[in-house]
Scaffold this motif. Sequence first.
Motif, PDB file in Angstrom:
ATOM      1  N   HIS A  40      30.260  33.223  36.955  1.00 36.96           N
ATOM      2  CA  HIS A  40      30.383  31.885  37.552  1.00 36.96           C
ATOM      3  C   HIS A  40      30.983  30.886  36.561  1.00 36.96           C
ATOM      4  O   HIS A  40      30.427  29.818  36.300  1.00 36.96           O
ATOM      5  CB  HIS A  40      29.027  31.383  38.056  1.00 36.96           C
ATOM      6  CG  HIS A  40      28.208  32.452  38.705  1.00 36.96           C
ATOM      7  ND1 HIS A  40      28.639  33.145  39.807  1.00 36.96           N
ATOM      8  CD2 HIS A  40      26.994  32.967  38.377  1.00 36.96           C
ATOM      9  CE1 HIS A  40      27.714  34.037  40.144  1.00 36.96           C
ATOM     10  NE2 HIS A  40      26.731  33.958  39.282  1.00 36.96           N
ATOM     11  N   SER A  58      31.903  27.202  37.911  1.00 33.32           N
ATOM     12  CA  SER A  58      30.724  26.371  38.149  1.00 33.32           C
ATOM     13  C   SER A  58      30.053  25.985  36.840  1.00 33.32           C
ATOM     14  O   SER A  58      29.636  24.837  36.651  1.00 33.32           O
ATOM     15  CB  SER A  58      29.728  27.127  39.040  1.00 33.32           C
ATOM     16  OG  SER A  58      30.271  27.344  40.324  1.00 33.32           O
ATOM     17  N   GLY A  59      29.957  26.954  35.915  1.00 37.83           N
ATOM     18  CA  GLY A  59      29.312  26.662  34.640  1.00 37.83           C
ATOM     19  C   GLY A  59      30.068  25.641  33.826  1.00 37.83           C
ATOM     20  O   GLY A  59      29.477  24.720  33.242  1.00 37.83           O
ATOM     21  N   ALA A  98      21.361  25.564  35.871  1.00 36.30           N
ATOM     22  CA  ALA A  98      22.073  26.271  34.805  1.00 36.30           C
ATOM     23  C   ALA A  98      21.495  27.663  34.584  1.00 36.30           C
ATOM     24  O   ALA A  98      22.231  28.633  34.375  1.00 36.30           O
ATOM     25  CB  ALA A  98      22.010  25.456  33.510  1.00 36.30           C
ATOM     26  N   LEU A 140      22.696  30.486  36.943  1.00 36.90           N
ATOM     27  CA  LEU A 140      24.068  30.962  36.854  1.00 36.90           C
ATOM     28  C   LEU A 140      24.199  32.245  36.046  1.00 36.90           C
ATOM     29  O   LEU A 140      25.199  32.960  36.168  1.00 36.90           O
ATOM     30  CB  LEU A 140      24.965  29.878  36.232  1.00 36.90           C
ATOM     31  CG  LEU A 140      25.106  28.582  37.024  1.00 36.90           C
ATOM     32  CD1 LEU A 140      25.983  27.601  36.275  1.00 36.90           C
ATOM     33  CD2 LEU A 140      25.668  28.844  38.412  1.00 36.90           C
ATOM     34  N   ASP A 141      23.223  32.529  35.179  1.00 29.72           N
ATOM     35  CA  ASP A 141      23.303  33.729  34.350  1.00 29.72           C
ATOM     36  C   ASP A 141      21.897  34.121  33.915  1.00 29.72           C
ATOM     37  O   ASP A 141      21.251  33.371  33.179  1.00 29.72           O
ATOM     38  CB  ASP A 141      24.166  33.456  33.116  1.00 29.72           C
ATOM     39  CG  ASP A 141      24.218  34.655  32.165  1.00 29.72           C
ATOM     40  OD1 ASP A 141      23.973  35.786  32.636  1.00 29.72           O
ATOM     41  OD2 ASP A 141      24.504  34.451  30.972  1.00 29.72           O
ATOM     42  N   TRP A 175      24.454  30.499  30.159  1.00 29.30           N
ATOM     43  CA  TRP A 175      24.853  29.210  30.723  1.00 29.30           C
ATOM     44  C   TRP A 175      23.754  28.169  30.516  1.00 29.30           C
ATOM     45  O   TRP A 175      24.056  26.982  30.323  1.00 29.30           O
ATOM     46  CB  TRP A 175      25.176  29.349  32.210  1.00 29.30           C
ATOM     47  CG  TRP A 175      26.582  29.756  32.486  1.00 29.30           C
ATOM     48  CD1 TRP A 175      27.011  30.814  33.234  1.00 29.30           C
ATOM     49  CD2 TRP A 175      27.774  29.108  32.018  1.00 29.30           C
ATOM     50  NE1 TRP A 175      28.382  30.873  33.245  1.00 29.30           N
ATOM     51  CE2 TRP A 175      28.879  29.838  32.522  1.00 29.30           C
ATOM     52  CE3 TRP A 175      28.004  27.999  31.215  1.00 29.30           C
ATOM     53  CZ2 TRP A 175      30.194  29.473  32.236  1.00 29.30           C
ATOM     54  CZ3 TRP A 175      29.320  27.640  30.939  1.00 29.30           C
ATOM     55  CH2 TRP A 175      30.391  28.366  31.447  1.00 29.30           C
ATOM     56  N   VAL A 215      25.062  24.923  28.746  1.00 28.93           N
ATOM     57  CA  VAL A 215      24.939  23.653  29.466  1.00 28.93           C
ATOM     58  C   VAL A 215      23.967  22.729  28.733  1.00 28.93           C
ATOM     59  O   VAL A 215      24.190  21.518  28.624  1.00 28.93           O
ATOM     60  CB  VAL A 215      24.480  23.900  30.919  1.00 28.93           C
ATOM     61  CG1 VAL A 215      24.105  22.594  31.599  1.00 28.93           C
ATOM     62  CG2 VAL A 215      25.593  24.583  31.709  1.00 28.93           C
TER      63      VAL A 215
END
Length: 437
Positions: free
Chosen positions: A193, A196-197, A309, A312-313, A318, A322
Motif C-alpha cells: 500500500h 496510501s502510506g 498506519a 497498512l502493514d 508503515w 508514519v
Amino acid sequence: MFAPRTTPWPLVALFTAGYLAPYLLPTTVGRLDSDLPLSATQAGAVGSALLLSSAAAGFVLASRVERIGARALARLGLALALLGYGGAALTTAVPAVIAGAILGGFGSGTATTVAATLIAAQRDPHRASTAGLLTVSALAGAVYLTVPHLGPGHGLPLAAIALTALAVWPLTGRLPVGTPVAPARHDKARLPHARSGLLLAAAMVCWSLAQNSLWGVSGRIGLEQVHLGEATVGVVFALGLGAGLAGVLAAGALGARLGRALPIGGGTVLIAACIVLSASATDLGSFAAGEIAWNTLYPVVLSYLIGLAASLDPRGRWAVLVGSASSLGTAAGPLTGSVLSAQAGFPVMGAVLGAGLLVIALPMTAVALHTGGRPLLPGAIRRRGGHPAALVAAATGTPSGAIPEIGAPEQPVVEIPVETPAVPAQRAYDKAGSEVF
C-alpha cells in the motif's frame, strides 16, 4: 469461545516513555526560556531539535527492529533517554543542555519505534495505542500539576522524562527478543500500500506541525496573552489532559464502529476550530475552553491515525514511518509556532494553523476511506463488491495470518459451466432499479 483480549502493559509502558517528551514540550520549552539565557525562539529551536532527533531515530530504525531485536533496542532507547534528559537536567551550560536534549530525543524516538512496531503486530493495534495514550496523558497531567509547586528550574520536566525511562526499564524483560510478524507475510522487500502510506505520511507531517505549533506556545499564550500564572496554566493543561483521557476512553469504546474516516476527518476539522479559539483567547474561560477541547480531540484522532498506519502493514513498517513523519512535523512545531507568533501574533498564528488543518483533513480522510475495508486488524482482504473477509475471521476466531493482505495476488477464477438458462437482461432489475438476486 473468544480468547480474552489482554492489554500488553510492558508495551504500553514503553509507548509512554517514548511519547512523554512531546507531551511535556510546553513546560520544557517555557522553562528553557525562563531559566537559561535563551530567547523564546531559541528555546523553541531546542525543543524542535529534541523532536527532530526523535524523528530521526524512527527513520533510521524502522527496518531494523527485527534484526536488532525489540528488547535490546528498547533498552538502548531507554538508556539514551535516561542519560540525555538526566544530563540536561543536571547542568545549566546551554551547549550541554542542547546535547542532552538531542541525545534524549533519540532515545525517546527509539523507544517509540519499538513500541509502534510491536503495536502493529498486535491483534488489535487500536486497543494497544489507546491504552498507551491514556497512560501518557495521565502521567503528563500529573507532571503539569506537580512541577509548578516544586520550584523554578529547567531541569524538572527533563528529570521527569528521565525517571520515567528508568522506571520502565525493568518491564523490558517481558518484551520479545525479536519482533513477531504476521505468518502470512512473505515479501520482505516491498512495502504494501505504498501510495496510501506515502500520502498518509506526508499529511501527518503537516497535521503534527499544526498541533505542536500550538502546543509549543500554549504556555506563552496563557502567560503573556491571557496573563495567567504558571500554576493556573498548569491546572488548565492538566484538566485538558484529563479530558483527553475521557476522549481516548470513548475512542477505545467506539473502536471501529464509526470507521476511521469520520473520526479522522471530522475530528481534524474540530481541532482546527479549537486551535483558533485557544490562540485568540484573552481570558481564562476562552483559553481553558480551547485548550481542554483541543486536548480532548487530539489524542482521539491520533489513536485512529496510529491504527490506520498499523493496518497498512502487519510488520509495523508503515506505523513506524508514519510515526516518524509525524515526529518531523512535531519537531518543526515549536519553532514554527514561535516564529509565527513573534511575527504576526498568536491570533494570526491560530488562523493560519486552522486553515492548514482544514486542507490536510482531505487527504487523510481519503486514505481512511480507501483503506476502510481493513479493520483494526492485520492481514485484511476486501472482496470485490463484498465485505472485508477479515471481519469474518475476527468473528469466527480464525487467525489473522491465515488471511492474505490487500495487494496480494488474487486466486485464479475458474469458470464452471451451468446449464441453467440465462435470465433475460430486461428482467435483471425491478421497477425501483434494485438488483434481483
